[in-house]
Design a protein around this motif. Structure first.
Motif, PDB file in Angstrom:
ATOM      1  N   PRO A  21      64.597  57.045  37.191  1.00 29.64           N
ATOM      2  CA  PRO A  21      65.843  57.517  37.088  1.00 29.64           C
ATOM      3  C   PRO A  21      66.455  57.196  35.483  1.00 29.64           C
ATOM      4  CG  PRO A  21      65.970  55.311  37.896  1.00 29.64           C
ATOM      5  CD  PRO A  21      64.576  55.691  37.979  1.00 29.64           C
ATOM      6  N   GLY A  22      67.464  58.197  35.254  1.00 29.90           N
ATOM      7  CA  GLY A  22      67.692  58.073  33.603  1.00 29.90           C
ATOM      8  C   GLY A  22      68.286  56.782  33.340  1.00 29.90           C
ATOM      9  N   PHE A  49      63.908  62.301  43.924  1.00 30.94           N
ATOM     10  CA  PHE A  49      64.526  61.150  44.146  1.00 30.94           C
ATOM     11  C   PHE A  49      64.732  60.260  42.853  1.00 30.94           C
ATOM     12  CE2 PHE A  49      62.241  61.244  48.337  1.00 30.94           C
ATOM     13  CZ  PHE A  49      63.247  61.087  49.114  1.00 30.94           C
ATOM     14  N   ALA A  50      64.181  60.432  41.950  1.00 30.23           N
ATOM     15  CA  ALA A  50      64.591  59.657  40.610  1.00 30.23           C
ATOM     16  C   ALA A  50      65.834  60.044  40.234  1.00 30.23           C
ATOM     17  CB  ALA A  50      63.360  59.937  39.592  1.00 30.23           C
ATOM     18  N   ARG A  51      66.145  61.466  40.247  1.00 25.88           N
ATOM     19  CA  ARG A  51      67.359  61.974  39.703  1.00 25.88           C
ATOM     20  C   ARG A  51      68.549  61.287  40.875  1.00 25.88           C
ATOM     21  NH1 ARG A  51      64.136  66.736  39.300  1.00 25.88           N
ATOM     22  NH2 ARG A  51      64.850  67.417  41.261  1.00 25.88           N
ATOM     23  N   ALA A  52      68.045  61.033  41.901  1.00 27.48           N
ATOM     24  CA  ALA A  52      69.108  60.357  42.848  1.00 27.48           C
ATOM     25  C   ALA A  52      69.394  58.973  42.502  1.00 27.48           C
ATOM     26  CB  ALA A  52      68.929  60.589  44.406  1.00 27.48           C
ATOM     27  N   TYR A  54      66.416  56.505  42.357  1.00 24.35           N
ATOM     28  CA  TYR A  54      65.412  55.674  42.671  1.00 24.35           C
ATOM     29  C   TYR A  54      64.350  55.648  41.672  1.00 24.35           C
ATOM     30  CZ  TYR A  54      68.057  56.004  46.966  1.00 24.35           C
ATOM     31  OH  TYR A  54      69.016  55.776  47.959  1.00 24.35           O
ATOM     32  N   ILE A  55      63.677  54.593  41.656  1.00 22.59           N
ATOM     33  CA  ILE A  55      62.288  54.318  41.071  1.00 22.59           C
ATOM     34  C   ILE A  55      61.444  54.814  41.929  1.00 22.59           C
ATOM     35  CG2 ILE A  55      60.532  53.146  40.027  1.00 22.59           C
ATOM     36  CD1 ILE A  55      62.754  51.253  39.179  1.00 22.59           C
ATOM     37  N   ALA A  56      60.868  55.890  42.031  1.00 21.73           N
ATOM     38  CA  ALA A  56      59.818  56.720  43.159  1.00 21.73           C
ATOM     39  C   ALA A  56      58.393  56.627  42.423  1.00 21.73           C
ATOM     40  CB  ALA A  56      60.340  58.152  43.088  1.00 21.73           C
ATOM     41  N   VAL A  57      57.625  56.154  43.554  1.00 17.75           N
ATOM     42  CA  VAL A  57      56.151  55.749  43.273  1.00 17.75           C
ATOM     43  C   VAL A  57      55.428  56.644  44.295  1.00 17.75           C
ATOM     44  CG1 VAL A  57      54.417  54.104  43.039  1.00 17.75           C
ATOM     45  CG2 VAL A  57      56.674  53.736  41.972  1.00 17.75           C
ATOM     46  N   VAL A  58      54.515  57.508  44.009  1.00 18.99           N
ATOM     47  CA  VAL A  58      53.661  58.167  44.815  1.00 18.99           C
ATOM     48  C   VAL A  58      52.140  57.680  44.835  1.00 18.99           C
ATOM     49  CG1 VAL A  58      52.944  60.462  45.786  1.00 18.99           C
ATOM     50  CG2 VAL A  58      55.161  60.158  44.295  1.00 18.99           C
ATOM     51  N   PRO A  59      51.581  56.741  45.482  1.00 18.69           N
ATOM     52  CA  PRO A  59      50.514  56.252  45.487  1.00 18.69           C
ATOM     53  C   PRO A  59      49.336  57.295  45.926  1.00 18.69           C
ATOM     54  CG  PRO A  59      51.734  54.924  46.776  1.00 18.69           C
ATOM     55  CD  PRO A  59      52.347  56.151  46.461  1.00 18.69           C
ATOM     56  N   ASP A  60      48.151  57.249  45.380  1.00 18.73           N
ATOM     57  CA  ASP A  60      47.066  58.001  45.676  1.00 18.73           C
ATOM     58  C   ASP A  60      46.330  57.374  47.099  1.00 18.73           C
ATOM     59  OD1 ASP A  60      44.551  59.462  46.017  1.00 18.73           O
ATOM     60  OD2 ASP A  60      43.951  58.958  43.892  1.00 18.73           O
ATOM     61  N   LEU A  61      46.927  57.863  48.111  1.00 14.71           N
ATOM     62  CA  LEU A  61      46.372  57.681  49.236  1.00 14.71           C
ATOM     63  C   LEU A  61      44.570  57.608  49.560  1.00 14.71           C
ATOM     64  CD1 LEU A  61      48.749  58.903  52.045  1.00 14.71           C
ATOM     65  CD2 LEU A  61      48.607  56.566  50.757  1.00 14.71           C
ATOM     66  N   LEU A 107      58.201  46.450  39.513  1.00 14.75           N
ATOM     67  CA  LEU A 107      58.365  47.154  38.284  1.00 14.75           C
ATOM     68  C   LEU A 107      59.602  46.853  37.582  1.00 14.75           C
ATOM     69  CD1 LEU A 107      57.478  50.873  39.780  1.00 14.75           C
ATOM     70  CD2 LEU A 107      56.185  49.325  38.359  1.00 14.75           C
ATOM     71  N   GLU A 108      59.527  46.983  36.208  1.00 15.52           N
ATOM     72  CA  GLU A 108      60.788  46.747  35.397  1.00 15.52           C
ATOM     73  C   GLU A 108      62.037  47.631  35.796  1.00 15.52           C
ATOM     74  OE1 GLU A 108      61.968  46.854  30.910  1.00 15.52           O
ATOM     75  OE2 GLU A 108      59.859  47.252  31.329  1.00 15.52           O
ATOM     76  N   GLY A 109      63.212  47.038  35.967  1.00 14.92           N
ATOM     77  CA  GLY A 109      64.088  47.928  36.461  1.00 14.92           C
ATOM     78  C   GLY A 109      64.284  47.996  37.963  1.00 14.92           C
TER      79      GLY A 109
END
Length: 230
Positions: A21-22, A49-52, A54-61, A107-109
């Motif tokens: 997020p910003g 989701f980041a704009r909303a 959240y720190i959004a993380v998409v793992p490589d399944l 994660l930081e933040g």
């Protein structure tokens, strides 16, 4: 702001896309991919989701099968995606997602609260994260195969939101009925049924996308996450 990170699991390491997020801080969110890998659609979802906030993380399944997969829902890509899906080990996948959950918390933040949101295959895995992990909240969009793990409903001790397509061609009507009956017994589970809609109705630019229903579901998701992740 987007970046890539590496997450360590007991069997190796795998990559993940991160959208921040910003403000630079917020709750964490593990965004669980469909059968098409970390493609443009999943990156766009994480960015939203980041704009909303959240720190959004998409793992490589699919890292155990083929790292770095990026496919679309058409043509030969669709055939390859189903091949990967059929070869995928959900139990190992949950292990990887639990590792991702822990990494996001560090994660930081990150405020320390972390939830999951999953789509299709990811929708099933979000359900399993509700039954097997300590994620603070979980959201499942049109999960495929949930009926095979309904004995785990009693394990759910944190809020779960299920978006269920009323005419999902990948979930038989009888299976859908069993799911709805089983989850109704747990007050921590909120269910929304979308009558007449097919699988992946919220996938922007997908072949079954329904804008009005997608916006309704996404608004419900944000309200739910705000209530439980802060």
């Amino acid at each position: 702001m987007a970046e890539r990170i590496t997450i360590d699991s007991k069997d190796g390491s795998f990559g993940a896309y991160v959208a921040r997020p910003g403000a630079g801080f917020g709750p964490g969110l593990v965004v669980i991919q469909e059968i098409f890998g970390i493609n443009a659609t999943m990156r766009a979802i994480a960015d939203a989701f980041a704009r909303a906030g959240y720190i959004a993380v998409v793992p490589d399944l699919f890292w155990r099968l083929e790292p770095g997969v990026e496919l679309i829902d058409q043509g030969s890509d669709l055939e390859k995606a189903f091949g990967l899906y059929n070869a995928y080990d959900e139990d190992l996948g949950v292990t990887d997602l639990i590792a991702a959950l822990g990494a996001v918390r560090q994660l930081e933040g990150c405020t320390g609260k972390v939830g999951t949101v999953g789509y299709c295959l990811g929708g099933k895995l979000a359900y399993l994260m509700a039954t097997r992990s300590d994620a603070d909240a979980n959201v499942s969009y049109y999960g495929v195969g949930i009926e095979r793990n309904l004995e785990e409903v009693g394990n759910i001790s944190r809020p779960l939101l299920l978006h269920i397509a009323g005419e999902d061609e990948l979930v038989a009507p009888a299976a859908r009925g069993r799911i709805l009956d089983a989850v109704a017994q747990n007050p921590l589970i909120t269910t929304y049924l979308y009558p007449g809609l097919g699988h992946a109705f919220a996938r922007v630019d997908g072949t079954t996308y329904q804008k009005e229903a997608a916006e309704l579901a996404n608004g419900r998701t944000l309200t739910f996450l705000s209530s439980h992740l802060g």
